[in-house]
Design a protein around this motif. Structure first.
Motif, PDB file in Angstrom:
ATOM      1  N   HIS A   1      26.427   5.740  -5.443  1.00 14.20           N
ATOM      2  CA  HIS A   1      25.685   6.597  -4.602  1.00 14.20           C
ATOM      3  C   HIS A   1      25.257   7.674  -5.451  1.00 14.20           C
ATOM      4  O   HIS A   1      26.292   8.370  -6.052  1.00 14.20           O
ATOM      5  CB  HIS A   1      26.358   6.942  -3.383  1.00 14.20           C
ATOM      6  CG  HIS A   1      25.458   7.499  -2.311  1.00 14.20           C
ATOM      7  ND1 HIS A   1      24.861   8.798  -2.362  1.00 14.20           N
ATOM      8  CD2 HIS A   1      24.846   6.965  -1.168  1.00 14.20           C
ATOM      9  CE1 HIS A   1      24.271   8.833  -1.446  1.00 14.20           C
ATOM     10  NE2 HIS A   1      24.073   7.868  -0.558  1.00 14.20           N
TER      11      HIS A   1
ATOM     12  N   GLU B   1      17.788  15.576   5.337  1.00 12.39           N
ATOM     13  CA  GLU B   1      17.199  14.423   5.521  1.00 12.39           C
ATOM     14  C   GLU B   1      16.743  14.489   7.271  1.00 12.39           C
ATOM     15  O   GLU B   1      15.855  14.229   7.663  1.00 12.39           O
ATOM     16  CB  GLU B   1      17.916  13.194   5.364  1.00 12.39           C
ATOM     17  CG  GLU B   1      17.969  12.757   3.891  1.00 12.39           C
ATOM     18  CD  GLU B   1      19.032  13.689   2.936  1.00 12.39           C
ATOM     19  OE1 GLU B   1      20.188  14.127   3.632  1.00 12.39           O
ATOM     20  OE2 GLU B   1      18.930  13.866   1.894  1.00 12.39           O
TER      21      GLU B   1
ATOM     22  N   GLY C   1      20.327   3.318   1.228  1.00 12.97           N
ATOM     23  CA  GLY C   1      21.199   4.406   1.296  1.00 12.97           C
ATOM     24  C   GLY C   1      22.196   4.108   2.357  1.00 12.97           C
ATOM     25  O   GLY C   1      22.173   3.221   3.248  1.00 12.97           O
ATOM     26  N   GLU C   2      22.882   5.104   2.833  1.00  9.81           N
ATOM     27  CA  GLU C   2      23.980   5.247   3.646  1.00  9.81           C
ATOM     28  C   GLU C   2      23.344   5.813   5.180  1.00  9.81           C
ATOM     29  O   GLU C   2      23.340   5.028   5.883  1.00  9.81           O
ATOM     30  CB  GLU C   2      25.300   5.911   3.336  1.00  9.81           C
ATOM     31  CG  GLU C   2      25.753   5.296   2.067  1.00  9.81           C
ATOM     32  CD  GLU C   2      26.998   5.818   1.499  1.00  9.81           C
ATOM     33  OE1 GLU C   2      27.663   4.892   0.786  1.00  9.81           O
ATOM     34  OE2 GLU C   2      27.468   6.996   1.659  1.00  9.81           O
ATOM     35  N   ALA C   3      23.259   7.013   4.974  1.00 13.93           N
ATOM     36  CA  ALA C   3      23.026   7.762   6.265  1.00 13.93           C
ATOM     37  C   ALA C   3      22.388   8.968   5.893  1.00 13.93           C
ATOM     38  O   ALA C   3      22.795   9.765   4.918  1.00 13.93           O
ATOM     39  CB  ALA C   3      24.228   8.006   7.132  1.00 13.93           C
ATOM     40  N   PRO C   4      21.375   9.532   6.760  1.00 17.05           N
ATOM     41  CA  PRO C   4      20.877  10.966   6.507  1.00 17.05           C
ATOM     42  C   PRO C   4      22.008  12.137   6.488  1.00 17.05           C
ATOM     43  O   PRO C   4      22.917  11.945   7.141  1.00 17.05           O
ATOM     44  CB  PRO C   4      19.854  11.199   7.492  1.00 17.05           C
ATOM     45  CG  PRO C   4      19.785   9.964   8.274  1.00 17.05           C
ATOM     46  CD  PRO C   4      21.061   9.023   7.857  1.00 17.05           C
ATOM     47  N   GLY C   5      21.637  12.895   5.793  1.00 15.68           N
ATOM     48  CA  GLY C   5      22.532  14.231   5.404  1.00 15.68           C
ATOM     49  C   GLY C   5      21.699  15.295   6.123  1.00 15.68           C
ATOM     50  O   GLY C   5      20.741  15.159   6.974  1.00 15.68           O
TER      51      GLY C   5
ATOM     52  N   PRO D   1      14.561   9.949   4.278  1.00 11.74           N
ATOM     53  CA  PRO D   1      15.672   9.920   3.485  1.00 11.74           C
ATOM     54  C   PRO D   1      15.721  10.404   1.981  1.00 11.74           C
ATOM     55  O   PRO D   1      14.804  10.694   1.460  1.00 11.74           O
ATOM     56  CB  PRO D   1      15.915   8.115   3.293  1.00 11.74           C
ATOM     57  CG  PRO D   1      14.564   7.893   3.376  1.00 11.74           C
ATOM     58  CD  PRO D   1      13.614   8.784   4.365  1.00 11.74           C
ATOM     59  N   PHE D   2      16.854  10.590   1.619  1.00 10.05           N
ATOM     60  CA  PHE D   2      17.072  11.217   0.371  1.00 10.05           C
ATOM     61  C   PHE D   2      16.318  12.425  -0.149  1.00 10.05           C
ATOM     62  O   PHE D   2      15.297  12.398  -1.045  1.00 10.05           O
ATOM     63  CB  PHE D   2      17.106  10.107  -0.795  1.00 10.05           C
ATOM     64  CG  PHE D   2      18.150   9.086  -0.779  1.00 10.05           C
ATOM     65  CD1 PHE D   2      19.237   9.407  -1.412  1.00 10.05           C
ATOM     66  CD2 PHE D   2      17.948   7.781  -0.117  1.00 10.05           C
ATOM     67  CE1 PHE D   2      20.599   8.726  -1.387  1.00 10.05           C
ATOM     68  CE2 PHE D   2      19.325   7.179  -0.306  1.00 10.05           C
ATOM     69  CZ  PHE D   2      20.485   7.604  -0.763  1.00 10.05           C
TER      70      PHE D   2
HETATM   71  N1  URA Z   1      22.723  10.032   1.354  1.00 12.83           N
HETATM   72  C1  URA Z   1      22.089   8.805   2.063  1.00 12.83           C
HETATM   73  O1  URA Z   1      22.869   7.735   1.854  1.00 12.83           O
HETATM   74  N2  URA Z   1      20.910   8.827   2.484  1.00 12.83           N
HETATM   75  C2  URA Z   1      20.265   9.712   2.551  1.00 12.83           C
HETATM   76  O2  URA Z   1      19.264   9.695   3.118  1.00 12.83           O
HETATM   77  C3  URA Z   1      20.741  10.924   1.924  1.00 12.83           C
HETATM   78  C4  URA Z   1      21.735  11.033   1.433  1.00 12.83           C
END
Ligand code: URA
Length: 262
Positions: A233, A126, A119-123, A132-133
């Motif tokens: 995504h 998270e 994935g990209e980055a924590p929101g 993650p996610f």
């Molecule tokens: N979107 C992401 O790419 N990763 C996450 O962990 C949460 C949202």
């Protein structure tokens, strides 16, 4: 005298200063000791930099810190397993995102699974939970995976390009992606999946060196020496639900590939 500073106010102010420990007058005007310290430091630096009479001077090179990418490469290379990789990332101090994050978001799911999702980055969710996610996008991701008999509880491993939440969920900066990329590559090598799912533009950028998920999605390619499929995504699918048809096609393609590598 200022009309607001009458006798009573002036007395109250004096008493307040007295209570703070200023119990004797040294001068007519106040002295700013912090400013005086600054001036003394600047003068000392000036004196140190001044050439000695009669001595030839060389230009003093500006002090340069270590290159964050090189530090990351070295740290990542030294790790032997996922636990030490996590530790190395936690120790890494060159990425400013760390300062604003509550948690390092490392991974979830079953390490060693055939499928690894990037994935990209924590929101916000998270960052709070440290996995993650776990927010709305994560719930959709779980449903997508369940549709082809995959789940993070049994046969999927998940991580992100960045382990720390960018402020206000802004896009990661190119230098942030570059300095965390050595850790991501090592993460993939240590988890050793058969197939990578590269979710969204940031992940495509970090692993394939390309953006443009609408064009890239569904097209099998290679990343880190393994088959990789870029996919929309889930956060994007929440905003563009009409694209779920394409996402479903990509999931079917993933299932077929998995059967082929089994
Ligand atoms: N979107 C992401 O790419 N990763 C996450 O962990 C949460 C949202």
């Amino acid at each position: 005298m200022d009309s607001a500073l009458d006798w009573h106010n002036a007395k109250a102010l004096l008493e307040w200063q007295y209570d703070l420990g200023a119990d004797c007058a040294l001068a007519e005007a106040p002295v700013d000791r912090f400013a005086a310290e600054e001036i003394a430091r600047a003068k000392a630096a000036e004196r140190a930099a001044a050439p000695m009479p009669g001595k030839r001077t060389q230009p003093v090179p500006l002090e340069k810190g270590p290159d964050p990418v090189e530090v990351a490469v070295k740290l990542a290379k030294e790790t032997q397993d996922l636990a030490s990789l996590r530790e190395a990332m936690a120790q890494y101090s060159h990425c400013d995102l760390k300062k604003g994050a509550r948690n390092l978001v490392f991974s979830d799911g079953v390490a060693g699974s055939k499928v690894m999702i990037i994935g990209e980055a924590p929101g916000r969710d998270e960052d709070r939970v440290g996995k993650p996610f776990v927010g709305r996008a994560g719930q959709l991701l779980d449903k997508m995976l369940a549709a082809i008999d995959l789940s993070r509880e049994s046969n999927v491993y998940i991580t992100n390009v960045l382990p720390w939440r960018p402020p206000q969920n802004r896009d990661p900066l190119p230098e942030e992606i570059a300095m965390m990329q050595p850790f991501l590559k090592r993460h993939i090598a240590l988890a050793d999946p058969d197939i990578l799912i590269v979710m969204g533009n940031i992940s495509c950028d970090a692993l394939l060196g390309r953006r443009g998920i609408t064009r890239l999605r569904g097209g099998w390619t290679e990343a880190e020496g393994r088959p990789a499929i870029p996919m929309f995504h889930p956060a994007y699918l929440l905003r563009q639900p009409h694209l779920k048809r394409e996402a479903w096609a990509d999931l079917l393609s993933l299932r077929a590939k998995l059967e082929a590598v089994s």
